[in-house]
Design a protein around this motif. Sequence first.
Motif, PDB file in Angstrom:
ATOM      1  N   SER A  77      72.095  21.863  23.551  1.00 31.96           N
ATOM      2  CA  SER A  77      71.287  22.611  23.050  1.00 31.96           C
ATOM      3  C   SER A  77      71.927  23.558  22.154  1.00 31.96           C
ATOM      4  CB  SER A  77      70.279  23.263  24.048  1.00 31.96           C
ATOM      5  OG  SER A  77      71.168  24.024  24.854  1.00 31.96           O
ATOM      6  N   LEU A  78      71.184  23.942  21.072  1.00 35.93           N
ATOM      7  CA  LEU A  78      71.854  25.031  20.093  1.00 35.93           C
ATOM      8  C   LEU A  78      71.758  26.461  20.864  1.00 35.93           C
ATOM      9  CD1 LEU A  78      72.516  25.754  17.027  1.00 35.93           C
ATOM     10  CD2 LEU A  78      69.959  26.049  16.497  1.00 35.93           C
ATOM     11  N   SER A  79      70.942  26.590  21.605  1.00 36.63           N
ATOM     12  CA  SER A  79      70.828  27.748  22.204  1.00 36.63           C
ATOM     13  C   SER A  79      71.969  28.146  23.192  1.00 36.63           C
ATOM     14  CB  SER A  79      69.233  28.110  23.146  1.00 36.63           C
ATOM     15  OG  SER A  79      69.167  27.034  23.901  1.00 36.63           O
ATOM     16  N   SER A  80      72.294  27.162  24.044  1.00 36.35           N
ATOM     17  CA  SER A  80      73.317  27.398  24.840  1.00 36.35           C
ATOM     18  C   SER A  80      74.779  27.355  24.289  1.00 36.35           C
ATOM     19  CB  SER A  80      73.488  26.227  25.996  1.00 36.35           C
ATOM     20  OG  SER A  80      73.407  24.864  25.483  1.00 36.35           O
ATOM     21  N   ALA A  81      74.945  26.505  23.153  1.00 32.38           N
ATOM     22  CA  ALA A  81      76.034  26.244  22.403  1.00 32.38           C
ATOM     23  C   ALA A  81      76.208  27.843  21.803  1.00 32.38           C
ATOM     24  CB  ALA A  81      76.305  25.387  21.532  1.00 32.38           C
ATOM     25  N   SER A  82      75.583  28.250  21.206  1.00 30.44           N
ATOM     26  CA  SER A  82      75.327  29.872  20.409  1.00 30.44           C
ATOM     27  C   SER A  82      75.645  30.926  21.329  1.00 30.44           C
ATOM     28  CB  SER A  82      74.150  29.810  19.668  1.00 30.44           C
ATOM     29  OG  SER A  82      73.793  28.894  18.756  1.00 30.44           O
TER      30      SER A  82
ATOM     31  N   TYR B 289      76.105  40.357  17.205  1.00 31.41           N
ATOM     32  CA  TYR B 289      75.665  39.585  18.142  1.00 31.41           C
ATOM     33  C   TYR B 289      74.178  39.280  17.996  1.00 31.41           C
ATOM     34  CZ  TYR B 289      79.655  40.449  21.181  1.00 31.41           C
ATOM     35  OH  TYR B 289      81.089  40.324  21.438  1.00 31.41           O
ATOM     36  N   THR B 290      73.502  39.606  16.776  1.00 30.33           N
ATOM     37  CA  THR B 290      72.251  39.261  16.409  1.00 30.33           C
ATOM     38  C   THR B 290      72.494  37.763  16.221  1.00 30.33           C
ATOM     39  OG1 THR B 290      72.731  39.906  14.145  1.00 30.33           O
ATOM     40  CG2 THR B 290      71.644  41.601  15.314  1.00 30.33           C
ATOM     41  N   ARG B 291      73.586  37.244  15.884  1.00 32.37           N
ATOM     42  CA  ARG B 291      73.616  35.919  15.679  1.00 32.37           C
ATOM     43  C   ARG B 291      72.859  35.096  16.830  1.00 32.37           C
ATOM     44  NH1 ARG B 291      78.761  32.194  13.951  1.00 32.37           N
ATOM     45  NH2 ARG B 291      77.957  30.227  14.127  1.00 32.37           N
ATOM     46  N   LEU B 292      73.017  35.451  18.091  1.00 32.10           N
ATOM     47  CA  LEU B 292      72.337  34.858  19.194  1.00 32.10           C
ATOM     48  C   LEU B 292      70.849  34.878  19.071  1.00 32.10           C
ATOM     49  CD1 LEU B 292      72.623  33.461  21.797  1.00 32.10           C
ATOM     50  CD2 LEU B 292      72.984  35.847  22.925  1.00 32.10           C
ATOM     51  N   ILE B 293      70.338  36.054  18.679  1.00 35.20           N
ATOM     52  CA  ILE B 293      69.089  36.255  18.422  1.00 35.20           C
ATOM     53  C   ILE B 293      68.296  35.539  17.382  1.00 35.20           C
ATOM     54  CG2 ILE B 293      66.881  37.734  17.823  1.00 35.20           C
ATOM     55  CD1 ILE B 293      68.805  40.265  18.735  1.00 35.20           C
ATOM     56  N   PHE B 294      69.113  35.269  16.294  1.00 33.44           N
ATOM     57  CA  PHE B 294      68.614  34.211  15.509  1.00 33.44           C
ATOM     58  C   PHE B 294      68.687  32.960  15.734  1.00 33.44           C
ATOM     59  CE2 PHE B 294      70.024  37.582  12.643  1.00 33.44           C
ATOM     60  CZ  PHE B 294      68.863  38.194  12.062  1.00 33.44           C
ATOM     61  N   ALA B 295      69.815  32.608  16.464  1.00 26.79           N
ATOM     62  CA  ALA B 295      69.964  30.978  17.148  1.00 26.79           C
ATOM     63  C   ALA B 295      68.745  30.942  18.215  1.00 26.79           C
ATOM     64  CB  ALA B 295      71.314  31.193  17.658  1.00 26.79           C
ATOM     65  N   LEU B 296      68.624  31.780  19.034  1.00 30.26           N
ATOM     66  CA  LEU B 296      67.261  31.325  20.075  1.00 30.26           C
ATOM     67  C   LEU B 296      65.992  30.965  19.391  1.00 30.26           C
ATOM     68  CD1 LEU B 296      68.398  33.989  22.980  1.00 30.26           C
ATOM     69  CD2 LEU B 296      68.804  31.496  22.518  1.00 30.26           C
ATOM     70  N   ILE B 297      65.755  31.826  18.272  1.00 27.82           N
ATOM     71  CA  ILE B 297      64.708  31.810  17.604  1.00 27.82           C
ATOM     72  C   ILE B 297      64.604  30.594  16.913  1.00 27.82           C
ATOM     73  CG2 ILE B 297      63.317  32.797  15.581  1.00 27.82           C
ATOM     74  CD1 ILE B 297      63.896  35.595  16.469  1.00 27.82           C
ATOM     75  N   LEU B 298      65.642  30.095  16.149  1.00 23.22           N
ATOM     76  CA  LEU B 298      65.526  28.768  15.226  1.00 23.22           C
ATOM     77  C   LEU B 298      65.502  27.719  16.339  1.00 23.22           C
ATOM     78  CD1 LEU B 298      68.277  29.675  12.727  1.00 23.22           C
ATOM     79  CD2 LEU B 298      65.651  29.547  12.409  1.00 23.22           C
TER      80      LEU B 298
ATOM     81  N   ALA C  43      64.210  27.644  19.082  1.00 22.60           N
ATOM     82  CA  ALA C  43      62.686  27.262  19.811  1.00 22.60           C
ATOM     83  C   ALA C  43      61.897  26.917  18.746  1.00 22.60           C
ATOM     84  CB  ALA C  43      62.098  28.725  20.146  1.00 22.60           C
ATOM     85  N   LEU C  44      62.002  27.391  17.490  1.00 19.21           N
ATOM     86  CA  LEU C  44      61.051  26.786  16.449  1.00 19.21           C
ATOM     87  C   LEU C  44      61.134  25.345  15.894  1.00 19.21           C
ATOM     88  CD1 LEU C  44      61.027  30.002  14.224  1.00 19.21           C
ATOM     89  CD2 LEU C  44      59.215  29.182  15.876  1.00 19.21           C
ATOM     90  N   PHE C  45      62.570  24.881  15.838  1.00 14.02           N
ATOM     91  CA  PHE C  45      62.870  23.763  15.311  1.00 14.02           C
ATOM     92  C   PHE C  45      63.223  22.374  16.190  1.00 14.02           C
ATOM     93  CE2 PHE C  45      63.577  26.632  11.885  1.00 14.02           C
ATOM     94  CZ  PHE C  45      62.812  25.938  10.821  1.00 14.02           C
ATOM     95  N   PHE C  46      63.872  22.963  17.626  1.00 10.12           N
ATOM     96  CA  PHE C  46      64.211  22.168  18.554  1.00 10.12           C
ATOM     97  C   PHE C  46      63.526  22.177  19.754  1.00 10.12           C
ATOM     98  CE2 PHE C  46      67.788  22.847  15.590  1.00 10.12           C
ATOM     99  CZ  PHE C  46      67.889  21.585  15.055  1.00 10.12           C
ATOM    100  N   ALA C  47      62.354  22.952  19.683  1.00  9.28           N
ATOM    101  CA  ALA C  47      61.524  23.259  20.913  1.00  9.28           C
ATOM    102  C   ALA C  47      62.393  23.189  22.303  1.00  9.28           C
ATOM    103  CB  ALA C  47      60.484  21.811  21.224  1.00  9.28           C
TER     104      ALA C  47
END
Length: 296
Positions: free
Chosen positions: A95-100, A245-254, A256-260
């Motif tokens: 997942s993109l979220s965990s890797a980020s 660390y705002t990168r993590l916020i952006f990554a979590l949003i993306l 959720a939006l594109f990979f559910a």
Amino acid sequence: MNTAADNTRGSLFMMLAMAAFAVEDMLIKAAAGSVSTGFVLALFGLGGTLVFSLLCFRQRESLLHPALLSTPILIRAVCEVVGRLFFVLAITLSSLSSASTILQATPLVVVLGAALLFNEQVGLRRWLAIVLGFVGVLLVIRPGLGSFEPASILAVIGMVGFAGRDLATRAAPSELSNRQLGVYGFFILIPTGVGLHLYNGQPVLLDSATAGLIGAAVVCGVVAYNALTIAMRTGEVSVVAPFRYTRLIFALILAALFFAERPDVATLAGGLIIVLSGGYTLIYNRKLAAGSVKPI
């Protein structure tokens, strides 16, 4: 002296850089769903090399600088390959979220490396912050548990590679510009990607949509790199750096939006611990450099 306006400008550029990096990761993950990871990496490296080469030509900087073969640059190239390759594999296979989230521990590893390699003094507080940050990483990957994702180890290896790149950059010859370092960093990805693609033996099936994704990823990478450089040269580091660390916020949003993707409580808790410990370390390092605190 830096003013409030400088700090605001630097913080905004840092957030722009982190948003661009997060979008770059999302685009690469999307592109890797259609073509091989090696092919994506090679095209990404080619695009970045061309852009930074043009920037060097504009400034009349030589691409074949004698310092290119210096030990720090060669080590930096190896670390760039490790970081890019394994992180791309991580966001492709997990997942993109965990890797980020795992990637956010990079500054902590840099502090650890500086202590071990450059004999920089690290006090008890920063050691505790480093240990706490690694606890956060363990919360994300959860080795030995049923929810353990083996591909998360790839993100850890990528994070260590990026930390090594940052440490090697600190030791790089000062006569090399950021643009030249950008050329070398992207160029090394070309043979790496080609080699990985040939090893996997997958056919090249590049359509216009995938090419557009990779092209957009290159643009985001260049924007992010330049915005990061401006950010770190504008305002106080203690104010600007924590916005990394705002990168993590952006990554979590993306994610959720594109990979559910929906990170669980443990992943979010681990990310929070990593961000807090890393942010504290960045701020403390700046205060230590300014002499406003003593090593403890």
